[in-house]
Design a protein around this motif. Structure first.
Motif, PDB file in Angstrom:
ATOM      1  N   ASP A 121       0.839  -1.192   0.000  1.00 39.21           N
ATOM      2  CA  ASP A 121       0.000   0.000   0.000  1.00 39.21           C
ATOM      3  C   ASP A 121       0.886   1.259   0.000  1.00 39.21           C
ATOM      4  O   ASP A 121       2.039   1.209   0.428  1.00 39.21           O
ATOM      5  CB  ASP A 121      -0.853  -0.063   1.282  1.00 39.21           C
ATOM      6  CG  ASP A 121      -1.617   1.203   1.520  1.00 39.21           C
ATOM      7  OD1 ASP A 121      -2.356   1.611   0.618  1.00 39.21           O
ATOM      8  OD2 ASP A 121      -1.463   1.795   2.613  1.00 39.21           O
ATOM      9  N   GLY A 132      -0.107   5.891   4.162  1.00 45.61           N
ATOM     10  CA  GLY A 132      -0.145   5.346   5.513  1.00 45.61           C
ATOM     11  C   GLY A 132       0.809   4.184   5.724  1.00 45.61           C
ATOM     12  O   GLY A 132       1.013   3.731   6.844  1.00 45.61           O
ATOM     13  N   THR A 133       1.400   3.675   4.624  1.00 45.43           N
ATOM     14  CA  THR A 133       2.265   2.496   4.729  1.00 45.43           C
ATOM     15  C   THR A 133       3.699   2.794   4.277  1.00 45.43           C
ATOM     16  O   THR A 133       4.658   2.297   4.876  1.00 45.43           O
ATOM     17  CB  THR A 133       1.669   1.324   3.907  1.00 45.43           C
ATOM     18  OG1 THR A 133       0.351   1.067   4.380  1.00 45.43           O
ATOM     19  CG2 THR A 133       2.505   0.062   4.026  1.00 45.43           C
ATOM     20  N   ASP A 160      -2.254  -0.831   5.648  1.00 45.96           N
ATOM     21  CA  ASP A 160      -2.639  -0.124   6.883  1.00 45.96           C
ATOM     22  C   ASP A 160      -4.138   0.063   7.051  1.00 45.96           C
ATOM     23  O   ASP A 160      -4.560   0.573   8.099  1.00 45.96           O
ATOM     24  CB  ASP A 160      -1.998   1.277   6.914  1.00 45.96           C
ATOM     25  CG  ASP A 160      -2.710   2.264   6.026  1.00 45.96           C
ATOM     26  OD1 ASP A 160      -3.100   1.891   4.893  1.00 45.96           O
ATOM     27  OD2 ASP A 160      -2.916   3.419   6.454  1.00 45.96           O
ATOM     28  N   ASP A 172      -7.026  -2.555   2.345  1.00 46.06           N
ATOM     29  CA  ASP A 172      -5.937  -3.528   2.146  1.00 46.06           C
ATOM     30  C   ASP A 172      -6.354  -4.936   2.568  1.00 46.06           C
ATOM     31  O   ASP A 172      -5.609  -5.890   2.390  1.00 46.06           O
ATOM     32  CB  ASP A 172      -4.688  -3.107   2.943  1.00 46.06           C
ATOM     33  CG  ASP A 172      -4.157  -1.775   2.476  1.00 46.06           C
ATOM     34  OD1 ASP A 172      -3.989  -1.614   1.247  1.00 46.06           O
ATOM     35  OD2 ASP A 172      -3.931  -0.894   3.315  1.00 46.06           O
TER      36      ASP A 172
END
Ligand code: PGA
Ligand code: MG
Length: 226
Positions: free
Chosen positions: A9, A12-13, A173, A177
């Motif tokens: 991802d 956020g990842t 995250d 996902d």
């Protein structure tokens, strides 16, 4: 156990919480030694530019699985038209104050600013008989088909690469996902992931955001997973 590719991802990842790219995570991804597929809810050009700027090969799953590309100069695979999403959007627009994102760049789903509650939108659509879902990734809301997700995108990408989904490690995250982590041979959630994703992950890192990816890649190397 050896895995042949990584699906990861973006927001956020491999970023910080404010979406700035985490340089160390990017550097580790560039030097991984197995193909890295970026998998995002964002649009194709965002995913492709991120892949290029990191130094990856342009294999991307974008629009939550709706648009897939195996390289920078290849024609993207587009899952389905966004007609149902458009109908759902126009229904919701008369009831909520919606702010649509990304102009006409999206081909298979609609992204919205997070100024409204995803559950309220979903309930309204269900009440009106729509078979469309609304998800909140913590970065945007998405009005999307229930039949398309990063899991279906991963299955398509795997077959285009001559691999099985179980050959992939997946890192993420958020709620978008989930199907990708479920299908992959091994799934990792970074520490900032939502609780549902952590429950289905094989490993949860103790570090958040891009730092979590750095930690995840160290764990995977220690396990000699690639
Ligand atoms: O587009 C979003 O809402 C989130 O993007 P991501 O899937 O890369 O985290
Ligand atoms: Mg994310």
């Amino acid at each position: 156990m050896k895995f042949k590719a990584l699906a990861i991802d973006i927001d956020g990842t491999i970023t910080y919480s404010d979406r700035r790219l985490h340089f160390l995570a990017a550097e580790h991804l560039r030097d991984l030694g197995i193909p890295v597929v970026l998998a995002t809810g964002n649009v194709l050009c965002y995913a492709a530019a991120t892949s290029k700027l990191i130094g990856l090969g342009g294999k991307v799953i974008s629009e939550n699985g709706g648009v897939i590309s195996t390289g920078f100069d290849t024609k993207p695979h587009i899952s389905e038209s966004m007609e149902e999403c458009e109908k759902a959007f126009s229904y919701l627009s008369s009831r909520f104050d919606l702010i649509r994102l990304d102009g006409d760049l999206r081909k298979t789903e609609i992204a919205l600013r997070r100024n409204v509650n995803a559950g309220d939108l979903q309930a309204s659509l269900e009440g009106a008989g729509f078979s469309i879902e609304v998800i909140d990734t913590q970065f945007a809301l998405h009005i999307k088909s229930k039949k398309v997700n990063k899991g279906t995108g991963l299955a398509k990408m795997a077959s285009l690469m001559g691999l099985d989904v179980s050959d992939f490690i997946a890192i993420g995250d958020s709620v978008n996902d989930r199907e990708m982590l479920e299908l992959a041979g091994y799934g990792i959630a970074v520490a900032n992931a939502d609780s549902g994703l952590k429950l289905i992950a094989d490993t949860v890192t103790s570090t958040s955001f891009g730092g979590g990816t750095v930690e995840a890649l160290e764990i995977l190397r220690r396990k000699s997973f690639f």
